[in-house]
Design an enzyme around this catalytic site. Structure first.
Site, short mmCIF file in Angstrom:
data_model
loop_
_atom_site.label_atom_id
_atom_site.label_comp_id
_atom_site.label_asym_id
_atom_site.label_seq_id
_atom_site.Cartn_x
_atom_site.Cartn_y
_atom_site.Cartn_z
N SER A 1 3.78 -1.83 9.91
CA SER A 1 4.77 -1.48 10.59
C SER A 1 5.95 -3.02 10.08
O SER A 1 6.80 -3.45 10.35
CB SER A 1 4.90 -0.83 11.68
OG SER A 1 4.53 0.48 12.39
N GLU B 1 -6.24 4.52 7.61
CA GLU B 1 -6.70 6.67 7.90
C GLU B 1 -7.63 6.85 7.17
O GLU B 1 -8.46 8.14 6.63
CB GLU B 1 -5.64 6.54 6.42
CG GLU B 1 -3.86 6.14 8.18
CD GLU B 1 -2.97 5.88 6.42
OE1 GLU B 1 -3.13 5.42 5.66
OE2 GLU B 1 -2.39 4.96 7.29
N GLU C 1 -5.30 -4.87 10.99
CA GLU C 1 -4.04 -3.48 10.66
C GLU C 1 -4.59 -2.86 12.25
O GLU C 1 -5.56 -1.87 12.57
CB GLU C 1 -4.31 -2.73 9.54
CG GLU C 1 -3.82 -3.18 8.38
CD GLU C 1 -3.30 -2.18 6.95
OE1 GLU C 1 -2.57 -2.85 6.55
OE2 GLU C 1 -3.56 -1.21 7.38
N HIS D 1 -9.39 0.98 4.91
CA HIS D 1 -8.18 1.58 5.46
C HIS D 1 -8.36 2.32 6.73
O HIS D 1 -9.19 3.32 6.77
CB HIS D 1 -7.25 2.18 4.80
CG HIS D 1 -5.42 2.19 4.92
ND1 HIS D 1 -5.03 3.18 5.98
CD2 HIS D 1 -4.76 1.26 4.77
CE1 HIS D 1 -4.19 2.85 6.13
NE2 HIS D 1 -3.39 1.66 5.73
N ASN E 1 0.98 -1.43 0.31
CA ASN E 1 -0.58 0.47 0.19
C ASN E 1 0.77 1.55 0.20
O ASN E 1 1.52 1.73 1.18
CB ASN E 1 -1.18 0.21 1.24
CG ASN E 1 -1.08 1.39 1.52
OD1 ASN E 1 -2.07 1.53 0.31
ND2 ASN E 1 -2.50 1.34 2.76
N GLY F 1 2.45 2.72 10.50
CA GLY F 1 2.96 4.05 10.75
C GLY F 1 4.36 4.67 12.27
O GLY F 1 4.66 5.08 11.82
N LYS G 1 -0.01 4.30 -0.22
CA LYS G 1 -0.64 5.01 0.36
C LYS G 1 -0.44 6.43 -0.74
O LYS G 1 0.43 6.14 -1.77
CB LYS G 1 0.28 5.90 1.58
CG LYS G 1 -0.50 4.17 2.34
CD LYS G 1 -0.01 4.63 4.32
CE LYS G 1 -0.60 3.45 4.85
NZ LYS G 1 -0.12 3.18 6.18
#
Ligand code: G2H
Length: 250
Positions: A212, A96, A166, A94, A10, A172, A12
């Site tokens: 991560s 985010e 996740e 996701h 991904n 991250g 991003k």
């Protein structure tokens, strides 16, 4: 039937024409086991170029899509457009998207249904925040997110769904879930599918871990019984490291 290990990248909102060239070249020249499926998710402006350049065994995913095929939805990406560009996959839900763009569980469910209806395969994400984990609410949150998706799907639709667990606190941050923490959550998710969808769907659905993941953490994580692959963010932008992750499984 064995679940085929899947490693997703991904990207991003990262990249450039130059990075596309570098990463596509690495994947076109790189080697990994035929038992490992690779899917990369570049930002929308690069989807067509990546699909045209990367070898056909590598799946290409959008990072989002809308619920409608076309219309007055300024700034959105439709499932029809993705199909028109020969894009096979889309990442939905996701964290985010959920936290920054306030996507609700219900909207994520509707997007997943629209994508499957359009014949796209979906990487559907779920995961708890650090506060939710600390409050002992991991399964409550994850089950709620998955239920909102399952409510929109038939049992047959699950053939096109991959779940990505996740945990938000690992995204991250460099703070990877331990293999035991990830395995525990994946097992709970598979148990929920068995109870609420069907045993067959639970056995067949791939559950990826994301948060991560690196070349260092992947080898131990992949040993866990219910970890069927990874959704890799930061490390998917590094050509050598992403290939190392693809090769953590034979
Ligand atoms: C989680 C993951 C990719 P990272 O968002 O979906 O990103 O590996 O950078 O934590």
């Amino acid at each position: 039937m064995a679940r085929k290990f899947l490693v997703g990248g991904n990207w991003k909102m990262n990249g450039s024409k130059q990075l596309v060239d570098t990463l596509v070249k690495a994947l076109n020249e790189g080697k990994w086991s035929p038992n490992v499926e690779c899917v990369i998710a570049p930002p929308a402006p690069y989807l067509a170029a990546v699909r045209a350049a990367v070898r056909k065994e590598v799946g290409v995913a959008a990072q989002n899509c809308w619920t409608e095929g076309k219309g007055a939805f300024t700034g959105e990406i439709s499932t029809e457009m993705l199909k028109d560009l020969n894009i096979d996959w889309v990442i939905l839900g996701h964290s985010e998207r959920r936290s920054i763009y306030k996507e609700s569980d219900e909207l994520v469910g509707k997007k997943v249904a629209a994508a499957v209806k359009a014949d796209l395969k979906v990487i559907a994400c779920c995961g708890e925040s650090e506060g939710e984990r600390d409050a002992g609410k991991t399964t409550e949150v994850v089950f709620r997110q998955i239920k909102a998706i399952a409510d929109q799907l038939s049992a047959a639709d699950w053939a096109n769904i991959v779940i990505a667990y996740e945990p938000v606190w690992a995204i991250g941050t460099g703070k990877v879930a331990t293999p035991q923490q990830a395995q525990e959550a994946h097992k709970e998710i598979r148990g929920w599918l068995a109870k609420n969808v069907s045993k067959d769907v639970a056995d067949a659905t791939r559950i990826l871990y994301g948060g991560s993941v690196s070349a260092k953490s992947a080898p131990d994580l992949q040993k866990e019984e219910d970890i069927d692959g990874f959704l890799v963010g930061g490390a998917s932008l590094k050509d050598k490291e992403f290939l190392e992750i693809l090769n953590c499984r034979q």
